[in-house]
Structure formats: C-alpha cells, structure tokens
Enzyme design. Structure first.
Site, PDB file in Angstrom:
ATOM      1  N   GLU A 294       0.939  -1.247   0.113  1.00  0.00           N
ATOM      2  CA  GLU A 294       0.014  -0.070  -0.141  1.00  0.00           C
ATOM      3  C   GLU A 294       1.033   1.232   0.059  1.00  0.00           C
ATOM      4  O   GLU A 294       1.937   1.318   0.653  1.00  0.00           O
ATOM      5  CB  GLU A 294      -1.092   0.064   1.345  1.00  0.00           C
ATOM      6  CG  GLU A 294      -2.047  -0.926   1.116  1.00  0.00           C
ATOM      7  CD  GLU A 294      -3.007  -0.654   2.663  1.00  0.00           C
ATOM      8  OE1 GLU A 294      -2.608   0.290   3.244  1.00  0.00           O
ATOM      9  OE2 GLU A 294      -3.634  -1.611   2.785  1.00  0.00           O
ATOM     10  N   GLU A 364     -13.352   5.188   0.067  1.00  0.00           N
ATOM     11  CA  GLU A 364     -14.325   4.195   0.879  1.00  0.00           C
ATOM     12  C   GLU A 364     -14.925   5.138   2.252  1.00  0.00           C
ATOM     13  O   GLU A 364     -14.428   5.345   3.214  1.00  0.00           O
ATOM     14  CB  GLU A 364     -13.393   3.164   1.433  1.00  0.00           C
ATOM     15  CG  GLU A 364     -12.761   2.345   0.385  1.00  0.00           C
ATOM     16  CD  GLU A 364     -11.596   1.403   0.899  1.00  0.00           C
ATOM     17  OE1 GLU A 364     -12.047   0.388   1.702  1.00  0.00           O
ATOM     18  OE2 GLU A 364     -10.492   1.541   0.501  1.00  0.00           O
ATOM     19  N   LYS A 368     -13.091   4.190   9.076  1.00  0.00           N
ATOM     20  CA  LYS A 368     -12.924   4.663  10.394  1.00  0.00           C
ATOM     21  C   LYS A 368     -12.132   6.038  10.424  1.00  0.00           C
ATOM     22  O   LYS A 368     -11.303   6.268   9.916  1.00  0.00           O
ATOM     23  CB  LYS A 368     -12.178   3.707  11.277  1.00  0.00           C
ATOM     24  CG  LYS A 368     -13.239   2.729  11.904  1.00  0.00           C
ATOM     25  CD  LYS A 368     -12.591   2.319  13.555  1.00  0.00           C
ATOM     26  CE  LYS A 368     -13.019   0.822  13.704  1.00  0.00           C
ATOM     27  NZ  LYS A 368     -12.599   0.046  13.005  1.00  0.00           N
ATOM     28  N   GLU A 376      -8.760   9.413   5.775  1.00  0.00           N
ATOM     29  CA  GLU A 376      -8.959   7.966   5.558  1.00  0.00           C
ATOM     30  C   GLU A 376      -9.946   7.596   4.235  1.00  0.00           C
ATOM     31  O   GLU A 376      -9.721   6.524   3.614  1.00  0.00           O
ATOM     32  CB  GLU A 376      -9.364   7.399   6.704  1.00  0.00           C
ATOM     33  CG  GLU A 376      -8.277   6.894   7.701  1.00  0.00           C
ATOM     34  CD  GLU A 376      -7.516   5.549   7.298  1.00  0.00           C
ATOM     35  OE1 GLU A 376      -7.784   4.988   6.425  1.00  0.00           O
ATOM     36  OE2 GLU A 376      -6.389   5.531   8.120  1.00  0.00           O
TER      37      GLU A 376
END
Ligand SMILES: *[C@@H]1O[C@H](CO)[C@@H](O)[C@H](O)[C@H]1NC(C)=O
Ligand SMILES: *[C@@H]1O[C@H](CO)[C@@H](O)[C@H](O)[C@H]1NC(C)=O
Ligand SMILES: *[C@@H]1O[C@H](CO)[C@@H](O)[C@H](O)[C@H]1NC(C)=O
Length: 497
Positions: A294, A364, A368, A376
């Site tokens: 990633e 996304e 969280k 995020e």
C-alpha cells in the site's frame, strides 16, 4: 519436448513483440491498485472489473478472497493477490489441513482462469492483532506448503503486509532496524520469504510521515521531488523522495536482520546468495524483493494528526493543507510513472525491482475516522460513481502528472561501453536507427552515449513508453526534459498530449 523448446526459443528470438514482453516482465516491477471495499456505495464487482480493464489496471490486491471479485476476473489477464483475514491465522497455523482447505476454496477454485499470483496471509498483524504475532509465520508456512502440494509454489507467492512502523529509527535510512519486539517474528519471516522466493510486503505512507512532522519534512520531499534532497550522514546517500528513504530504511532493516550485523547490502546479499547457492545473479545484486502493498495520498479530508501543529505551520509559511487533489495527483502519478518507467531502484539499492499497489481504488465512505481525521475516506483514485478523482494513467503514457506528460529514454553515461553497444544493437533490431548511421541527422556527435541514447529513445517511443521499455539491462534511464546531443534533439512521439 526438447524439440518443442528449441522451436519456442527460435520463435521468441525472431518475434519482436514477444521478446519485448519477455524483457518487460523482468524489468522494474508492476504498478497496481489495492481494491478496498469498506464502503456502502461501491459499484458491483463485475462493473469494477470493467473499470480496471478500461483503465489499463492489470495488477490488484483484494482484502479477502471474494467470489464476487475472483469470478469476473477470470480470463481478463488481471493478476490478483488474495488475502487470508487475520481471524483465520490461528487455525491456519495449527492445522496444515485447514490451510490446504483454505487454499483449495480460495485459490485453486479460481486458478488459473483467474490469475491469482499471491496470498497475503493476514494484514498488518503487528498493529491490528498483535496477539497473533506468534502464529503468523507458522500460518504463512502452512499456506505455502499447501500451495506447494497443489503445484502452485512458483505461481502463487505467500507474504504478509507489514506497516512501516514495524521499523524503529527510520531516519536516517541506514540507521533503521526492525523493532526489537518484532525480531522474533521478522527473522524467521525473512528466512521463510527468502527460502520460498517470495518478497517482503510493506505499507509505506510518506503522507503520514509528513503530517506527523510537517516542520521537518518538505512537501516536495514527501511528494517525491525534492530538488535539494536529504543526505544520510552515515552513507552520504542523497534522497530526493521520502518514499525512497522509507524503502531504504526497509532494506537496511532487512539486511541487519538477515546477517545479524550492520554490514553492507552486498555482504548481506552475498552471504544469502552463497547459502542458497544462488550464485551472483539476483541475490547478490538486488537482494530480496520488496513489494509496497500500500502507498497513497488522500485527496481530501481533515488533517490526519497534530492539527494544531499543522495549522501553525500553515499559518507560518502559507503552506496548503496536505490532503488535496493536487497533492494526491502529484504523489500517485509520481509512484505510478516511476514504476512504469522501470526506475524502481533506490539510492541504496539502485538495481532493486519493486511492485507497488496504490491505495486505493475507491474512496471508501465507511473507513474509520477520528474526530480530527477524515482523510482515511479520501484515498481513492476513483469516486464510487467510477469517475476519476484526478487524471492518472496506468498504461505508461506518463499522463496525469503535469511534469511528466513527456519523457525520453537515454543511455546512462556511466554504463559500460560494451553493454551500451550490445543494447543499442538490440534496440535497433526493432526501432528505426537510420538517423545515427553515417550521413544521418544524428550521426554527430559520433559517441557511443549519444548513439545509444538515440537508439534507446527510438525504441522507447515506438513502444509508447511502456513499462520496461527503457531498461536495457540497467544501461538506460527515463528523463523528463528533452535531451539534446550537439544538434540532435531526441524526438518524442507523444500520443497522449
Ligand atoms: C476461504 O476458505 C475457507 C474454508 O474453505 C472459508 O471458510 C473462508 O471464508 C474463505 N474465504 C476467506 C476470505 O478466507
Ligand atoms: C525533526 O527530526 C529530528 C531528527 O530526527 C527530530 O529530533 C525532531 O524531533 C523532529 N521534529 C519534529 C517536529 O518532528
Ligand atoms: C461522481 O462523483 C463526484 C463526487 O461526488 C462528483 O464530483 C462527480 O461529478 C460525479 N460524476 C458523475 C459523472 O456523476
């Protein structure tokens, strides 16, 4: 059998495109995407597979082994790494038959129509489920043994993504080591990866490093293009990209663990080469491969950490927030173009090959977030409606990055002259080199470097600057300013802009 092989060899050597692809496969590495699905508004998987194909994305990772993804990937040629979630590690470590059943259900049921080329056993276990640290390598071992039993040991490699904070003292890179508490896991893991011809998987986020200490790190450096660079005082190596510094920290930490000392890369890899009987080929020159499972940069959202500090800094020097569309576009295109150009080496490991997966395919919306952190949810290359968040190009056209819309391939002036001659001959077998023949407009200056540059560039341009087409056994590199030798300006055949 022997006859068939001989015939194949002859065929390969006279069929240009095949030769080209066989070379491309060994050069540099691949740029792919991590397909995360922590969201409630993503398109159907079959439609996502179409999106991948339309955008030339041929390498992906998923965070499970979902039939909804693996089935439509069949016969697309797209390579995919599947994942065993952390919750199955204990069972896989305890029971070879569980691991075998898992592989049968989640790999062989789809292979080879679906080109599964790796199994990630767990994900960031040290951070998310440290209670499984001790079962991690046994689980990897059993999954690999199951693959071997099914004849897939070469086709499907086993690894496990590790977060960069497994490394302590990451600055300067040469000082890096794995955290002491992780050594009992990392040491057998590296031995396992070496023994099975696999690679270390690491998640690298220069964005997070930058936002954690914005006063210390320039944005240009975090985005991969610092002019001045940062010097490692121990090695004298100069880093222009934080990603490279983090990669070298990883290589240095690996080397220390694999030799049990802080000796140099060459000593470490030679020792491994000798032990494994690998001769001087891959092990000596390149060491174990590292895959960046990633990396990415968010295009929006609030500051990730240290908001007060960020705001102060921003106020002080007028710096913009880090998570912007422009920065995400710059960083992700830098990474994609770097890998596609075959330029995957680092200051410490100039010959290293590397695969990179951009995180992530989509924004996304259920990721969280903390009170101060919504970045995020903004790492996607695409919005859920399949529109690109910004331009990028996985086909090696260099599109998307404002500074890299055009590129050229030139000879490395320090390369061995015999190698340049040989590779020039190779390039001119398929590309047009008439300009460097006597009387041609680029015959002068009559030097090997100028002629080889012309030939390499001609080959590179006529292959649409594809991944691996500027390798020439390491004797060439990609540049982003139009090169000139005397009166000879190297042409660009820019089909994109
Ligand atoms: C893989 O296989 C096992 C057993 O065969 C199954 O229980 C599991 O849910 C499958 N998928 C994943 C992602 O582990
Ligand atoms: C900057 O880097 C130095 C050297 O590693 C470190 O000591 C210092 O704490 C860092 N400063 C910030 C603001 O992170
Ligand atoms: C897709 O979504 C983005 C973000 O919500 C929006 O800006 C864009 O206009 C949408 N594109 C289309 C074609 O609907």
């Amino acid at each position: 059998m022997a006859l068939t092989r001989l015939f194949l060899v002859v065929l390969l050597s006279i069929t240009m495109p095949l030769v080209f692809f066989s070379r491309a496969a060994e050069a540099g590495g691949a740029a792919g995407v991590s397909y995360g699905t922590i969201a409630n508004n993503l398109p159907k998987e079959a439609s996502v597979v179409d999106l991948l194909r339309q955008n030339g994305i041929t390498v992906i990772r998923i965070y499970d082994a979902s039939p909804e993804v693996l089935t439509p990937l069949a016969n697309t040629g797209i390579k995919v790494v599947v994942m065993m979630p952390n919750k199955y590690l204990t069972a896989a470590a305890a029971s070879p038959s569980y691991a075998l059943q898992w592989v049968k259900t989640n790999v062989t049921a789809y292979y080879p129509a679906t080109q599964i080329n790796g199994v990630a056993v767990g994900n960031e276990v040290f951070n998310t489920n440290p209670e499984f640290n001790s079962v991690l390598v046994p689980a990897m071992t059993n999954v690999q043994a199951a693959l071997a039993q099914l004849g897939l040991a070469d086709a499907v490699k086993v690894s496990t993504p590790v977060a960069f904070d497994a490394i302590q003292y990451s600055y300067p890179p040469s000082a890096a080591t794995f955290k002491g508490a992780l050594v009992p896991v990392m040491k057998p893991m590296l031995d396992f990866l070496q023994r099975t011809g696999s690679y270390l998987s690491i998640n690298l986020y220069p964005f997070l490093t930058y936002t954690a200490q914005p006063g210390n790190i320039s944005l240009d450096y975090a985005l991969g293009n610092s002019k001045d660079g940062v010097r490692d005082p121990n090695t004298g190596l100069v880093y222009h990209s934080l990603l490279d510094a983090e990669l070298d920290a990883t290589y240095f930490a690996m080397e220390k663990l694999m030799t049990g000392s802080s000796s140099s890369a060459t000593a470490a890899t030679e020792a491994i080469g000798a032990r494994e009987g690998l001769g001087d080929s891959m092990a000596t020159n390149k060491g174990m491969r590292v895959t960046v499972t990633e990396t990415g940069w968010p295009s929006g959202g609030g500051p990730h950490r240290g908001r007060a500090q960020m705001t102060l800094e921003a106020a002080a020097d007028g710096a913009p927030a880090a998570a912007t569309v422009a920065n995400a576009q710059a960083y992700n295109n830098y990474v994609i173009n770097r890998v596609l150009s075959g330029d995957t080496g680092t200051p410490h490991r100039p010959d290293a090959d590397m695969d990179v997966y951009i995180f992530a395919l989509f924004n996304e919306d259920l990721k969280k977030t903390g009170p101060d952190d919504t970045t995020e949810r903004h790492f996607g290359l695409f919005y859920p409606n399949e529109t690109k968040v910004y331009p990028f190009d996985f086909r090696g056209g260099g599109g998307g990055a404002p500074t890299t819309t055009e590129s050229w391939c030139v000879a490395d002036a320090s390369a061995d002259e015999d190698l340049l001659e040989e590779e020039m001959g190779y390039a001119c077998d398929s590309a047009d080199c008439s300009a460097i023949e006597p009387g041609g407009e680029c015959f002068d200056p009559d030097t090997i470097v100028a002629h080889a540059s012309y030939a390499f560039n001609s080959y590179y341009q006529c292959n649409d600057r594809a991944s691996g087409s500027c390798d020439f056994d390491g004797a060439a590199c990609v540049v982003y300013q139009q090169p000139k030798f005397g009166n000879c300006v190297l042409p660009s055949n820019n089909l994109k802009e």
